[in-house]
Design an enzyme around this catalytic site. Structure first.
Site, PDB file in Angstrom:
ATOM      1  N   GLU A  49       0.863  -1.179   0.000  1.00 44.81           N
ATOM      2  CA  GLU A  49       0.000   0.000   0.000  1.00 44.81           C
ATOM      3  C   GLU A  49       0.901   1.232   0.000  1.00 44.81           C
ATOM      4  O   GLU A  49       1.501   1.592   1.016  1.00 44.81           O
ATOM      5  CB  GLU A  49      -0.914   0.012   1.224  1.00 44.81           C
ATOM      6  CG  GLU A  49      -1.883   1.176   1.196  1.00 44.81           C
ATOM      7  CD  GLU A  49      -2.697   1.298   2.473  1.00 44.81           C
ATOM      8  OE1 GLU A  49      -3.909   1.540   2.343  1.00 44.81           O
ATOM      9  OE2 GLU A  49      -2.136   1.148   3.574  1.00 44.81           O
ATOM     10  N   ASP A  60      -4.747  10.424   8.819  1.00 44.63           N
ATOM     11  CA  ASP A  60      -3.533   9.757   9.276  1.00 44.63           C
ATOM     12  C   ASP A  60      -3.054  10.314  10.603  1.00 44.63           C
ATOM     13  O   ASP A  60      -3.216  11.498  10.904  1.00 44.63           O
ATOM     14  CB  ASP A  60      -2.426   9.901   8.222  1.00 44.63           C
ATOM     15  CG  ASP A  60      -2.726   9.101   6.973  1.00 44.63           C
ATOM     16  OD1 ASP A  60      -2.758   7.869   7.075  1.00 44.63           O
ATOM     17  OD2 ASP A  60      -2.952   9.711   5.910  1.00 44.63           O
TER      18      ASP A  60
END
Length: 261
Positions: A49, A60
């Site tokens: 990924e 995030d």
């Protein structure tokens, strides 16, 4: 057939668990991206990924955000596509997936972004914040370039989101914490409830939770809840920074294989 679809469906049919592992492409603290791509797969990753740099990565946590800041200070998006092309040449048969935000797609334009991904050998793209009215357009354009537009299931997804998830291809990224990424102290029982809810709705593509999964033990716990794999991000980045990346990936693979057994 798309490489991701073929490999993940085969693993699901055999009862094998997938490891989707985040890679901070272009991060200057990680030497030789293409070399590391090979190491990921050699030690048990199923999907690489690849996190595209973005200046406001609001989903995030601290570890990935700081990594993206380092990348943004050093590389353009085109630089990163060049790195991905090198990864594909070194890993011709493995799954390369991009993780990004819709801002990157909109900035390039959907057609141009898809073309660039297709040219460097990307198999699928996850952009959790694609506006609902753009998903169909993105699906159509991506398909023309051999890409899957992966679906993201939020931690508390409503019924209307469940209907959208029935259109998923490749796999569904199930948010495993109620918030941003980052290593957590435990795994939530809500993961199991969400997996069962999707299965009862007839969803058959692999369901792979991510966010907050930080240890082999947590990965195993999520897999035992019925997940088809796990996504590990911040903990992998930490392991790279601490020079124990290969060992950590191998430990995740061993934990996943024990659940299979």
């Amino acid at each position: 057939m798309n490489r991701m679809t073929r490999i993940l469906n085969g693993m699901k049919n055999r009862g094998e668990k997938a490891l989707v592992l985040y890679f901070p492409v272009g991060d200057p603290t990680v030497e030789d991206d293409a070399d590391w791509a090979e190491k990921y797969f050699a030690n048990g990753a199923t999907v690489l990924e690849i996190g595209l740099p973005y200046r406001i990565p609001y989903l995030d946590g601290k570890v990935v955000t700081e990594s993206m800041e380092r990348v943004c200070a050093r590389h353009s998006l085109d630089d990163v596509f060049g790195i991905i092309a090198k990864m594909r040449r070194r890993c011709p048969e493995q799954i390369l997936q991009v993780m990004t935000y819709y801002g990157n797609i909109a900035y390039e334009g959907i057609e141009v972004f898809a073309q660039k991904c297709g040219e460097v050998g990307v198999d699928a793209v996850l952009a959790p914040d694609i506006p609902a009215d753009q998903r169909g357009i993105v699906d159509e354009v991506f398909e023309r370039h051999g890409l899957l537009n992966l679906r993201f299931a939020s931690f508390h997804f409503p019924d209307e989101e469940l209907e959208e998830l029935k259109q998923a291809k490749g796999y569904i990224f199930l948010q495993a914490v109620d918030g941003a990424t980052g290593v957590q102290g435990s795994v939530s029982p809500q993961i199991a409830r969400n997996i069962q809810r999707m299965k009862r709705a007839g969803i058959s593509v692999p369901i792979i939770p991510g966010f907050g999964i930080g240890t082999p033990e947590q990965a195993a716990a999520v897999l035992e809840m019925g997940a088809d794999g796990v996504v590990v991000g911040s903990a992998v980045v930490n392991s790279l920074l601490e020079r124990r990346g290969e060992q950590f990936i191998k430990q995740l693979r061993q934990a996943a294989d024990r659940v299979l057994a």
